[in-house]
Scaffold this motif. Sequence first.
Motif, PDB file in Angstrom:
ATOM      1  N   VAL A 147     -78.357  36.790 -16.811  1.00  0.00           N
ATOM      2  CA  VAL A 147     -77.915  37.201 -15.481  1.00  0.00           C
ATOM      3  C   VAL A 147     -77.264  38.578 -15.593  1.00  0.00           C
ATOM      4  CG1 VAL A 147     -75.721  35.946 -15.768  1.00  0.00           C
ATOM      5  CG2 VAL A 147     -76.484  36.601 -13.477  1.00  0.00           C
ATOM      6  N   ARG A 148     -77.589  39.441 -14.658  1.00  0.00           N
ATOM      7  CA  ARG A 148     -76.965  40.765 -14.605  1.00  0.00           C
ATOM      8  C   ARG A 148     -75.896  40.745 -13.516  1.00  0.00           C
ATOM      9  NH1 ARG A 148     -79.684  46.804 -13.872  1.00  0.00           N
ATOM     10  NH2 ARG A 148     -77.895  47.736 -12.784  1.00  0.00           N
TER      11      ARG A 148
ATOM     12  N   PHE B  48     -62.448  36.481 -15.195  1.00  0.00           N
ATOM     13  CA  PHE B  48     -62.271  35.182 -14.535  1.00  0.00           C
ATOM     14  C   PHE B  48     -63.447  34.903 -13.602  1.00  0.00           C
ATOM     15  CE2 PHE B  48     -60.517  32.345 -11.325  1.00  0.00           C
ATOM     16  CZ  PHE B  48     -59.601  31.546 -11.996  1.00  0.00           C
ATOM     17  N   MET B  49     -63.834  35.907 -12.815  1.00  0.00           N
ATOM     18  CA  MET B  49     -64.916  35.734 -11.847  1.00  0.00           C
ATOM     19  C   MET B  49     -66.290  35.770 -12.512  1.00  0.00           C
ATOM     20  SD  MET B  49     -63.531  37.743  -8.476  1.00  0.00           S
ATOM     21  CE  MET B  49     -64.675  36.836  -7.435  1.00  0.00           C
ATOM     22  N   VAL B  50     -66.454  36.613 -13.525  1.00  0.00           N
ATOM     23  CA  VAL B  50     -67.734  36.674 -14.239  1.00  0.00           C
ATOM     24  C   VAL B  50     -68.039  35.338 -14.905  1.00  0.00           C
ATOM     25  CG1 VAL B  50     -68.883  37.667 -16.267  1.00  0.00           C
ATOM     26  CG2 VAL B  50     -67.807  39.164 -14.578  1.00  0.00           C
ATOM     27  N   GLY B  51     -67.023  34.698 -15.479  1.00  0.00           N
ATOM     28  CA  GLY B  51     -67.227  33.391 -16.096  1.00  0.00           C
ATOM     29  C   GLY B  51     -67.727  32.362 -15.102  1.00  0.00           C
ATOM     30  N   LYS B  52     -67.157  32.381 -13.898  1.00  0.00           N
ATOM     31  CA  LYS B  52     -67.598  31.445 -12.861  1.00  0.00           C
ATOM     32  C   LYS B  52     -69.044  31.702 -12.452  1.00  0.00           C
ATOM     33  CE  LYS B  52     -63.201  30.341 -10.573  1.00  0.00           C
ATOM     34  NZ  LYS B  52     -62.478  30.377  -9.281  1.00  0.00           N
TER      35      LYS B  52
ATOM     36  N   GLY C 150     -71.568  30.957 -15.708  1.00  0.00           N
ATOM     37  CA  GLY C 150     -71.717  29.565 -16.126  1.00  0.00           C
ATOM     38  C   GLY C 150     -72.116  29.470 -17.585  1.00  0.00           C
ATOM     39  N   LYS C 151     -73.321  28.956 -17.847  1.00  0.00           N
ATOM     40  CA  LYS C 151     -73.816  28.805 -19.216  1.00  0.00           C
ATOM     41  C   LYS C 151     -74.698  29.972 -19.655  1.00  0.00           C
ATOM     42  CE  LYS C 151     -73.820  23.735 -19.043  1.00  0.00           C
ATOM     43  NZ  LYS C 151     -74.647  22.503 -19.186  1.00  0.00           N
ATOM     44  N   ARG C 152     -74.872  30.958 -18.784  1.00  0.00           N
ATOM     45  CA  ARG C 152     -75.761  32.083 -19.081  1.00  0.00           C
ATOM     46  C   ARG C 152     -74.980  33.267 -19.643  1.00  0.00           C
ATOM     47  NH1 ARG C 152     -78.146  32.803 -13.160  1.00  0.00           N
ATOM     48  NH2 ARG C 152     -75.885  32.744 -12.803  1.00  0.00           N
ATOM     49  N   ILE C 153     -75.556  33.951 -20.623  1.00  0.00           N
ATOM     50  CA  ILE C 153     -74.947  35.183 -21.117  1.00  0.00           C
ATOM     51  C   ILE C 153     -75.121  36.256 -20.047  1.00  0.00           C
ATOM     52  CG2 ILE C 153     -75.122  37.043 -22.817  1.00  0.00           C
ATOM     53  CD1 ILE C 153     -75.958  34.953 -24.862  1.00  0.00           C
ATOM     54  N   PRO C 154     -74.030  36.873 -19.592  1.00  0.00           N
ATOM     55  CA  PRO C 154     -74.162  37.920 -18.579  1.00  0.00           C
ATOM     56  C   PRO C 154     -74.348  39.300 -19.205  1.00  0.00           C
ATOM     57  CG  PRO C 154     -71.856  37.379 -18.868  1.00  0.00           C
ATOM     58  CD  PRO C 154     -72.629  36.485 -19.810  1.00  0.00           C
ATOM     59  N   TYR C 155     -75.067  40.144 -18.488  1.00  0.00           N
ATOM     60  CA  TYR C 155     -75.178  41.559 -18.844  1.00  0.00           C
ATOM     61  C   TYR C 155     -74.385  42.359 -17.821  1.00  0.00           C
ATOM     62  CZ  TYR C 155     -77.171  46.275 -18.955  1.00  0.00           C
ATOM     63  OH  TYR C 155     -77.327  47.639 -18.992  1.00  0.00           O
ATOM     64  N   LEU C 156     -73.486  43.210 -18.316  1.00  0.00           N
ATOM     65  CA  LEU C 156     -72.559  43.950 -17.465  1.00  0.00           C
ATOM     66  C   LEU C 156     -72.759  45.442 -17.699  1.00  0.00           C
ATOM     67  CD1 LEU C 156     -69.589  41.689 -18.535  1.00  0.00           C
ATOM     68  CD2 LEU C 156     -70.868  41.453 -16.405  1.00  0.00           C
ATOM     69  N   PRO C 157     -73.643  46.075 -16.934  1.00  0.00           N
ATOM     70  CA  PRO C 157     -73.897  47.503 -17.142  1.00  0.00           C
ATOM     71  C   PRO C 157     -72.712  48.351 -16.710  1.00  0.00           C
ATOM     72  CG  PRO C 157     -75.063  46.726 -15.195  1.00  0.00           C
ATOM     73  CD  PRO C 157     -74.464  45.511 -15.843  1.00  0.00           C
ATOM     74  N   GLY C 158     -72.447  49.394 -17.484  1.00  0.00           N
ATOM     75  CA  GLY C 158     -71.397  50.339 -17.118  1.00  0.00           C
ATOM     76  C   GLY C 158     -69.987  49.799 -17.240  1.00  0.00           C
ATOM     77  N   LEU C 159     -69.785  48.791 -18.084  1.00  0.00           N
ATOM     78  CA  LEU C 159     -68.453  48.190 -18.228  1.00  0.00           C
ATOM     79  C   LEU C 159     -67.615  49.048 -19.174  1.00  0.00           C
ATOM     80  CD1 LEU C 159     -66.770  45.629 -17.419  1.00  0.00           C
ATOM     81  CD2 LEU C 159     -67.460  44.670 -19.634  1.00  0.00           C
TER      82      LEU C 159
ATOM     83  N   ALA D 297     -60.594  35.456 -20.255  1.00  0.00           N
ATOM     84  CA  ALA D 297     -60.694  34.818 -18.943  1.00  0.00           C
ATOM     85  C   ALA D 297     -62.108  34.311 -18.689  1.00  0.00           C
ATOM     86  CB  ALA D 297     -60.279  35.804 -17.855  1.00  0.00           C
ATOM     87  N   MET D 298     -63.108  35.098 -19.089  1.00  0.00           N
ATOM     88  CA  MET D 298     -64.494  34.687 -18.894  1.00  0.00           C
ATOM     89  C   MET D 298     -64.800  33.395 -19.644  1.00  0.00           C
ATOM     90  SD  MET D 298     -68.066  36.561 -19.926  1.00  0.00           S
ATOM     91  CE  MET D 298     -68.309  35.501 -21.357  1.00  0.00           C
ATOM     92  N   ALA D 299     -64.306  33.297 -20.876  1.00  0.00           N
ATOM     93  CA  ALA D 299     -64.548  32.093 -21.674  1.00  0.00           C
ATOM     94  C   ALA D 299     -63.820  30.880 -21.110  1.00  0.00           C
ATOM     95  CB  ALA D 299     -64.120  32.337 -23.119  1.00  0.00           C
ATOM     96  N   ALA D 300     -62.716  31.118 -20.384  1.00  0.00           N
ATOM     97  CA  ALA D 300     -61.946  30.009 -19.814  1.00  0.00           C
ATOM     98  C   ALA D 300     -62.601  29.431 -18.565  1.00  0.00           C
ATOM     99  CB  ALA D 300     -60.527  30.469 -19.494  1.00  0.00           C
ATOM    100  N   THR D 301     -63.250  30.287 -17.767  1.00  0.00           N
ATOM    101  CA  THR D 301     -63.869  29.805 -16.528  1.00  0.00           C
ATOM    102  C   THR D 301     -65.356  29.530 -16.685  1.00  0.00           C
ATOM    103  OG1 THR D 301     -64.250  32.083 -15.781  1.00  0.00           O
ATOM    104  CG2 THR D 301     -62.211  31.003 -15.048  1.00  0.00           C
ATOM    105  N   GLY D 302     -65.978  30.080 -17.729  1.00  0.00           N
ATOM    106  CA  GLY D 302     -67.402  29.876 -17.966  1.00  0.00           C
ATOM    107  C   GLY D 302     -67.639  29.006 -19.183  1.00  0.00           C
TER     108      GLY D 302
END
Length: 389
Positions: free
Chosen positions: A184-185, A201-205, A208-217, A230-235
């Motif tokens: 997921v991007r 926090f929001m990216v984790g939600k 979910g179980k998908r590795i996210p791609y975050l361009p320009g982070l 935070a991502m690991a706590a909500t995802g």
Amino acid sequence: MHLTTWDERVLAGEEGHGRQKAMELLVALGDIYGAKRLIPIASAQISGASFKTIGDAGTKFLEDFSEHAKVTVRASLNPLGMDKKRWKTMGVSEEFHSKQNRIVRAYEVLGVEPMYTCTPYLAGNRPRRGQHIAWAESSATVFANSYLGAMTNREGGPSALAAAIIGKTAEYGLHLAENRVPRVRIDIQEIPLGLEPLAGFMVGKIAGKRIPYLPGLRLNPDQHKAFGAAMAATGAVSMYEFSVPGVRKRVDTSSIEELVILPTTDLLMQSEELRGDDDWDLVAIGCPHCSMNEIKRMAKYLKGRRPAKNSDVWFCTSRSVFKSCPNEVAVLQKFGKVLCDTCMVVAPIEKMYKRTASDSGKAMVYLPTLGKQRASFRTTRDLLEVISR
């Protein structure tokens, strides 16, 4: 699962009872997840160090295990439920102190380094890109996979200990390149300063179980630390991919299934939803543990100011960082307790406080549940302004 001759000897008990039990656990996990083999690891990081989280049964397990085995690779430990030196000033009871020390002694006998931190990569246990490791702490695994480029699943405490004893782990999940591909991007618009934990926090939600791609982070290491925790706590995933033109390598986006836009307004709304109370028993900073740079930045802001004394204050860090910047620690100690070996999540905070404010997205997940707190999110700068004048 293919086992080497040595693996089979261990599994048969020919290398001792402790190693046999550790190998049985690793083989069982490998069978469950379809691993083809065990692979060597460079290090382990073990959770299950606080008496609050493992209790009497976990303590007995460790004491029994320590009679028959020792770790064979570098292994560090997650935070305890107390500062080993300043546990009384924390308000920890004699009973908790005694039971916590039994856990400490068991891990010492096992040969685990007495590091007691969720940020081992800031205290000497820092893996290199491409190395296989077996780490358990959620915030550490996501930092290792995403920022450092090491390879680890999010281990449980027993499996990380077993891997440390054997020096190997089962090759599945994020140890395989094909499982480290983003699905997921998520395009995050501007992140207001201090809200990096809420972005995670929001990216984790969303992920979910998908590795996210975050361009320009574009985040510094401390911001990545807070974001990933935070991502690991909500995802339910221990890795994200990101790219910064001219800085970060190109990311394989061929398996992206969905594009999500995360606007700044959503971050501000999330901040408001987690705002909570305006009056607290405790202000807790350092989840994950504060880095040396964070300690120095806070000390620079607080120097010359006076304590407001409207609530207790905890600054949580590793003992390694604590020792590396004594002058800055002295500044912070005028405003609260600078604690090592522990944090607000795994300490028996519910025995002492009811309302806690923190700058941590991870803490917003665990303080209300594990800590039974009315939790309030504020940025680090907001909290420093509240505790000083």
